[in-house]
Design a protein around this motif. Structure first.
Motif, PDB file in Angstrom:
ATOM      1  N   LEU A 147      -9.765  11.376  -2.137  1.00 65.49           N
ATOM      2  CA  LEU A 147      -8.806  10.743  -1.236  1.00 65.49           C
ATOM      3  C   LEU A 147      -7.525  10.464  -2.005  1.00 65.49           C
ATOM      4  CD1 LEU A 147      -8.493   9.672   1.658  1.00 65.49           C
ATOM      5  CD2 LEU A 147      -9.176   7.432   0.814  1.00 65.49           C
ATOM      6  N   GLY A 148      -6.616  11.387  -1.915  1.00 67.39           N
ATOM      7  CA  GLY A 148      -5.350  11.234  -2.613  1.00 67.39           C
ATOM      8  C   GLY A 148      -4.201  11.211  -1.630  1.00 67.39           C
ATOM      9  N   GLY A 149      -3.012  11.202  -2.142  1.00 65.81           N
ATOM     10  CA  GLY A 149      -1.838  11.192  -1.286  1.00 65.81           C
ATOM     11  C   GLY A 149      -0.623  10.771  -2.070  1.00 65.81           C
ATOM     12  N   GLY A 180       0.778  -1.228   0.000  1.00 70.01           N
ATOM     13  CA  GLY A 180       0.000   0.000   0.000  1.00 70.01           C
ATOM     14  C   GLY A 180       0.807   1.274   0.000  1.00 70.01           C
ATOM     15  N   VAL A 181       2.119   1.181  -0.182  1.00 67.91           N
ATOM     16  CA  VAL A 181       2.999   2.346  -0.106  1.00 67.91           C
ATOM     17  C   VAL A 181       3.519   2.702  -1.495  1.00 67.91           C
ATOM     18  CG1 VAL A 181       5.113   3.300   0.900  1.00 67.91           C
ATOM     19  CG2 VAL A 181       3.692   1.713   2.215  1.00 67.91           C
ATOM     20  N   PRO A 227      -4.743   4.744  -2.382  1.00 67.19           N
ATOM     21  CA  PRO A 227      -6.033   5.240  -1.864  1.00 67.19           C
ATOM     22  C   PRO A 227      -6.794   4.231  -0.999  1.00 67.19           C
ATOM     23  CG  PRO A 227      -5.771   5.804  -4.178  1.00 67.19           C
ATOM     24  CD  PRO A 227      -4.632   4.886  -3.832  1.00 67.19           C
ATOM     25  N   TRP A 228      -6.580   2.934  -1.219  1.00 61.87           N
ATOM     26  CA  TRP A 228      -7.336   1.945  -0.458  1.00 61.87           C
ATOM     27  C   TRP A 228      -6.832   1.778   0.975  1.00 61.87           C
ATOM     28  CZ3 TRP A 228      -4.405  -1.841   1.683  1.00 61.87           C
ATOM     29  CH2 TRP A 228      -3.185  -2.154   1.093  1.00 61.87           C
ATOM     30  N   PRO A 236      -8.985   3.648   4.033  1.00 62.00           N
ATOM     31  CA  PRO A 236     -10.262   3.003   4.392  1.00 62.00           C
ATOM     32  C   PRO A 236     -10.092   1.657   5.080  1.00 62.00           C
ATOM     33  CG  PRO A 236     -10.373   3.927   2.179  1.00 62.00           C
ATOM     34  CD  PRO A 236      -8.944   4.049   2.620  1.00 62.00           C
ATOM     35  N   VAL A 237      -9.099   0.869   4.653  1.00 60.25           N
ATOM     36  CA  VAL A 237      -8.879  -0.432   5.286  1.00 60.25           C
ATOM     37  C   VAL A 237      -8.433  -0.257   6.736  1.00 60.25           C
ATOM     38  CG1 VAL A 237      -7.390  -2.473   5.292  1.00 60.25           C
ATOM     39  CG2 VAL A 237      -8.400  -1.683   3.148  1.00 60.25           C
ATOM     40  N   VAL A 238      -7.465   0.623   6.951  1.00 58.41           N
ATOM     41  CA  VAL A 238      -6.950   0.847   8.307  1.00 58.41           C
ATOM     42  C   VAL A 238      -8.029   1.457   9.197  1.00 58.41           C
ATOM     43  CG1 VAL A 238      -5.313   2.191   9.676  1.00 58.41           C
ATOM     44  CG2 VAL A 238      -4.541   1.004   7.611  1.00 58.41           C
ATOM     45  N   TYR A 239      -8.694   2.497   8.707  1.00 56.30           N
ATOM     46  CA  TYR A 239      -9.719   3.155   9.515  1.00 56.30           C
ATOM     47  C   TYR A 239     -10.932   2.254   9.724  1.00 56.30           C
ATOM     48  CZ  TYR A 239      -7.069   7.471   8.781  1.00 56.30           C
ATOM     49  OH  TYR A 239      -6.085   8.431   8.762  1.00 56.30           O
ATOM     50  N   GLY A 240     -11.218   1.384   8.732  1.00 56.94           N
ATOM     51  CA  GLY A 240     -12.302   0.430   8.920  1.00 56.94           C
ATOM     52  C   GLY A 240     -11.998  -0.539  10.049  1.00 56.94           C
TER      53      GLY A 240
END
Length: 303
Positions: A126-128, A49-50, A133-134, A137-141
């Motif tokens: 949701l950028g960065g 994810g990086v 981008p995924w 949401p996965v971590v916060y979910g």
């Protein structure tokens, strides 16, 4: 007889906790798996994810990843302690302090941070530079999942262990002078923090940011109102007052502490929303701590 300023443990009932309660604990623990898996990948040289793998080599990031990995393991331990009889035998502070900090961080994830993140993802906002981008949401979910089930585990634990404290109607007379000072200071700080959060949200120019900041403001005010209700000793809706005091004070303290540490280490509040955002978090940190101590004193009993 002396005044106890912390909840006293009752004798645990014989036999295991109900199956449903234990399931809640395991579900809370399961919510840590996505985060633990991602952190373990990073700590062992992976880049899941990086987008900018070099970021993970920074010594500060490495230490932060180890610390946050360990903290999520603490959530697992708390979830199981809250839902198994062994937790009933632990000292109250060992259960309450980390759970207070944990739920303070996780509950806002449920009601504001995750919904806001999903809204940004749906609208393409949701950028960065560093992460896919995924990832958020996965971590916060996972955090939100933990927040729901850890809160349920805490409610079950507190109900069977400290219901006698919540049922008491009035604070002890000998703690009233200190209680009034702490409550006044905590309420003042909470009101200031709430106002500043709204200022930050209104000036951000984003409906999502406004929603997140408005939620922080509402939690601060809920914490203040809950503690005031406990101090006044009104017997009606005592559990609601405890829940509001706990959640509001914890959210202020946990997010205030986290944000102050992160921002001071990174840039000393020199970025967007510097003055108002920084002051909102500092006042929340102080107000949350004062309200928590006031709430504890309001529930103290002779013993």
């Amino acid at each position: 007889m002396t005044a106890s300023t912390t909840p006293t443990a009752t004798a645990p009932a014989a036999g295991p906790t109900p199956v449903g309660v234990r399931v809640v604990g395991w579900l809370a623990a399961a919510g840590t798996l996505p985060y633990l898996a991602i952190k373990l990948d990073w700590l062992t040289g992976g880049t899941l994810g990086v987008r900018e793998p070099g970021v993970l080599a920074d010594p500060t990031i490495v230490v932060a990843n180890w610390v946050t990995f360990a903290l999520d393991l603490v959530v697992v331990a708390l979830a199981l302690a809250l839902t198994h009889r062994v937790g009933d035998r632990l000292p109250p502070w060992l259960v309450l302090l980390p759970t207070w900090v944990g739920t303070g961080f996780l509950v806002p994830m449920v009601v504001a941070v995750l919904p806001g993140t999903l809204a940004l993802l749906a609208t393409g906002g949701l950028g960065g530079t560093w992460f896919e981008p995924w990832l958020q949401p996965v971590v916060y979910g996972g955090f939100a999942w933990q927040g729901v089930f850890l809160s349920a585990a805490l409610a079950a634990h507190a109900g069977r262990r400290w219901s006698h404290l919540v049922a008491a109607a009035h604070p002890l007379p000998e703690v009233l002078p200190l209680l009034r000072v702490l409550t006044a200071g905590g309420v003042t700080m909470a009101a200031a923090s709430a106002a500043l959060h709204l200022v930050v949200g209104l000036s951000a120019g984003s409906a999502v940011a406004l929603g997140v900041e408005a939620t922080s403001a509402a939690l601060a005010l809920a914490g203040a109102c809950g503690v005031v209700a406990l101090v006044r000793g009104r017997p009606a809706a005592r559990w609601a007052a405890v829940a509001a005091a706990w959640t509001g004070s914890a959210a202020m303290f946990s997010w205030g502490l986290y944000t102050v540490v992160v921002r001071m280490a990174a840039d000393g509040f020199s970025t967007h929303g510097a003055a108002a955002a920084g002051t909102a978090q500092v006042t929340g940190l102080l107000g949350g701590f004062a309200l928590a101590v006031a709430g504890m004193l309001a529930l103290a009993r002779e013993g």
